[in-house]
Design a protein around this motif. Structure first.
Motif, short mmCIF file in Angstrom:
data_model
loop_
_atom_site.label_atom_id
_atom_site.label_comp_id
_atom_site.label_asym_id
_atom_site.label_seq_id
_atom_site.Cartn_x
_atom_site.Cartn_y
_atom_site.Cartn_z
N ASN A 1 0.83 -1.21 0.00
CA ASN A 1 0.00 0.00 0.00
C ASN A 1 0.87 1.26 0.00
OD1 ASN A 1 -2.25 -1.61 0.02
ND2 ASN A 1 -2.63 -1.40 2.20
N LYS A 2 1.94 1.24 0.77
CA LYS A 2 2.86 2.39 0.80
C LYS A 2 3.47 2.60 -0.58
CE LYS A 2 7.16 3.88 2.92
NZ LYS A 2 8.28 3.50 3.77
N LEU A 3 3.86 1.53 -1.22
CA LEU A 3 4.44 1.61 -2.56
C LEU A 3 3.45 2.15 -3.58
CD1 LEU A 3 7.08 0.97 -4.02
CD2 LEU A 3 6.21 -1.31 -4.42
N LEU A 4 2.20 1.72 -3.48
CA LEU A 4 1.17 2.20 -4.40
C LEU A 4 0.88 3.68 -4.19
CD1 LEU A 4 -1.22 -0.88 -4.31
CD2 LEU A 4 0.36 -0.22 -6.14
N ILE A 5 0.97 4.15 -2.96
CA ILE A 5 0.79 5.57 -2.70
C ILE A 5 1.93 6.37 -3.33
CG2 ILE A 5 0.76 7.35 -0.89
CD1 ILE A 5 -0.61 5.24 0.91
N GLU A 6 3.14 5.88 -3.18
CA GLU A 6 4.29 6.56 -3.78
C GLU A 6 4.17 6.63 -5.29
OE1 GLU A 6 7.84 4.60 -2.48
OE2 GLU A 6 7.52 5.15 -0.38
N GLU A 7 3.63 5.57 -5.89
CA GLU A 7 3.46 5.53 -7.35
C GLU A 7 2.19 6.26 -7.79
OE1 GLU A 7 3.46 1.41 -8.34
OE2 GLU A 7 5.64 1.23 -8.10
N GLU A 8 1.38 6.69 -6.84
CA GLU A 8 0.10 7.37 -7.07
C GLU A 8 -0.84 6.52 -7.92
OE1 GLU A 8 1.00 11.31 -8.54
OE2 GLU A 8 1.48 12.00 -6.51
N ASP A 9 -0.86 5.23 -7.64
CA ASP A 9 -1.73 4.29 -8.34
C ASP A 9 -2.97 4.03 -7.46
OD1 ASP A 9 -2.93 2.32 -9.82
OD2 ASP A 9 -1.17 1.00 -9.88
N PHE A 10 -3.94 4.95 -7.54
CA PHE A 10 -5.10 4.87 -6.66
C PHE A 10 -6.00 3.70 -6.99
CE2 PHE A 10 -6.16 7.99 -9.93
CZ PHE A 10 -7.35 7.50 -10.43
N ALA A 11 -6.05 3.28 -8.24
CA ALA A 11 -6.91 2.14 -8.62
C ALA A 11 -6.38 0.85 -7.99
CB ALA A 11 -6.98 2.01 -10.13
N ALA A 12 -5.08 0.64 -8.06
CA ALA A 12 -4.49 -0.57 -7.46
C ALA A 12 -4.59 -0.52 -5.94
CB ALA A 12 -3.04 -0.72 -7.89
N LEU A 13 -4.44 0.67 -5.36
CA LEU A 13 -4.56 0.81 -3.91
C LEU A 13 -5.99 0.49 -3.46
CD1 LEU A 13 -3.31 1.63 -1.18
CD2 LEU A 13 -4.11 3.94 -1.65
N LYS A 14 -6.96 1.00 -4.18
CA LYS A 14 -8.35 0.75 -3.83
C LYS A 14 -8.66 -0.75 -3.93
CE LYS A 14 -12.64 3.13 -4.36
NZ LYS A 14 -13.37 4.17 -5.07
N HIS A 15 -8.15 -1.40 -4.96
CA HIS A 15 -8.34 -2.84 -5.11
C HIS A 15 -7.69 -3.58 -3.95
CE1 HIS A 15 -8.57 -6.83 -6.84
NE2 HIS A 15 -7.27 -6.94 -6.67
N SER A 16 -6.50 -3.15 -3.57
CA SER A 16 -5.77 -3.79 -2.48
C SER A 16 -6.54 -3.70 -1.16
CB SER A 16 -4.40 -3.14 -2.32
OG SER A 16 -3.73 -3.62 -1.18
N ILE A 17 -7.06 -2.52 -0.83
CA ILE A 17 -7.73 -2.38 0.46
C ILE A 17 -9.11 -3.02 0.47
CG2 ILE A 17 -6.43 -0.31 1.04
CD1 ILE A 17 -8.94 1.31 0.51
N GLN A 18 -9.72 -3.17 -0.70
CA GLN A 18 -11.02 -3.83 -0.75
C GLN A 18 -10.88 -5.35 -0.73
OE1 GLN A 18 -12.78 -2.09 -4.25
NE2 GLN A 18 -13.74 -0.43 -3.07
N THR A 19 -9.76 -5.85 -1.21
CA THR A 19 -9.57 -7.30 -1.29
C THR A 19 -8.92 -7.87 -0.03
OG1 THR A 19 -9.28 -7.03 -3.68
CG2 THR A 19 -8.63 -9.14 -2.73
N GLU B 1 -8.65 11.29 -5.37
CA GLU B 1 -8.99 9.87 -5.25
C GLU B 1 -8.41 9.26 -3.97
OE1 GLU B 1 -11.07 7.88 -6.88
OE2 GLU B 1 -11.67 9.62 -8.04
N PHE B 2 -7.24 9.70 -3.57
CA PHE B 2 -6.66 9.19 -2.32
C PHE B 2 -7.44 9.69 -1.12
CE2 PHE B 2 -2.68 8.54 -4.85
CZ PHE B 2 -2.60 7.18 -4.65
N ARG B 3 -7.90 10.93 -1.17
CA ARG B 3 -8.71 11.45 -0.07
C ARG B 3 -10.06 10.73 0.00
NH1 ARG B 3 -6.76 16.43 -2.22
NH2 ARG B 3 -8.85 17.03 -2.87
N ARG B 4 -10.61 10.36 -1.14
CA ARG B 4 -11.85 9.58 -1.16
C ARG B 4 -11.62 8.19 -0.55
NH1 ARG B 4 -13.89 11.08 -7.21
NH2 ARG B 4 -14.87 13.06 -6.66
N THR B 5 -10.48 7.61 -0.86
CA THR B 5 -10.14 6.31 -0.29
C THR B 5 -10.01 6.41 1.22
OG1 THR B 5 -9.01 5.72 -2.35
CG2 THR B 5 -8.49 4.40 -0.39
#
Length: 95
Positions: free
Chosen positions: A39-57, A77-81
């Motif tokens: 999740n930290k890596l996805l935030i650094e890459e600003e990949d909100f779609a993959a982060l959202k999938h990660s936290i939902q799964t 999108e990160f603030r929405r997450t």
């Protein structure tokens, strides 16, 4: 192979991006250290779609800590997450 130990070794040396594919594969075990690192890596890459999938799964991670990190992020999108994580944890005033 101890996933938590691998994450610890690579994160101490600052080489998490090198093992991103490993983290994605190891995330199926739902180990907190792996989930937090990815999740930290996805935030650094600003990949909100993959982060959202990660936290939902996968649910084994510091949800309130991640929400606190995301709530001040510059991307909407990160603030929405972050709001979704607060809502999931019944923190209505924060959401």
């Amino acid at each position: 192979l101890d996933h938590a130990k691998v994450v610890d070794i690579f994160s101490r040396r600052g080489h998490l991006p090198l093992i991103k594919d490993y983290l994605i594969t190891a995330q199926k075990s739902n180990v907190q250290e792996v989930n937090d690192a990815l999740n930290k890596l996805l935030i650094e890459e600003e990949d909100f779609a993959a982060l959202k999938h990660s936290i939902q799964t996968y649910d084994n991670f510091d949800q309130l800590g991640l929400a606190a990190t995301l709530e001040g992020h510059e991307l909407l999108e990160f603030r929405r997450t972050a709001a979704l994580l607060y809502k999931k944890n019944l923190k209505w005033t924060k959401a």
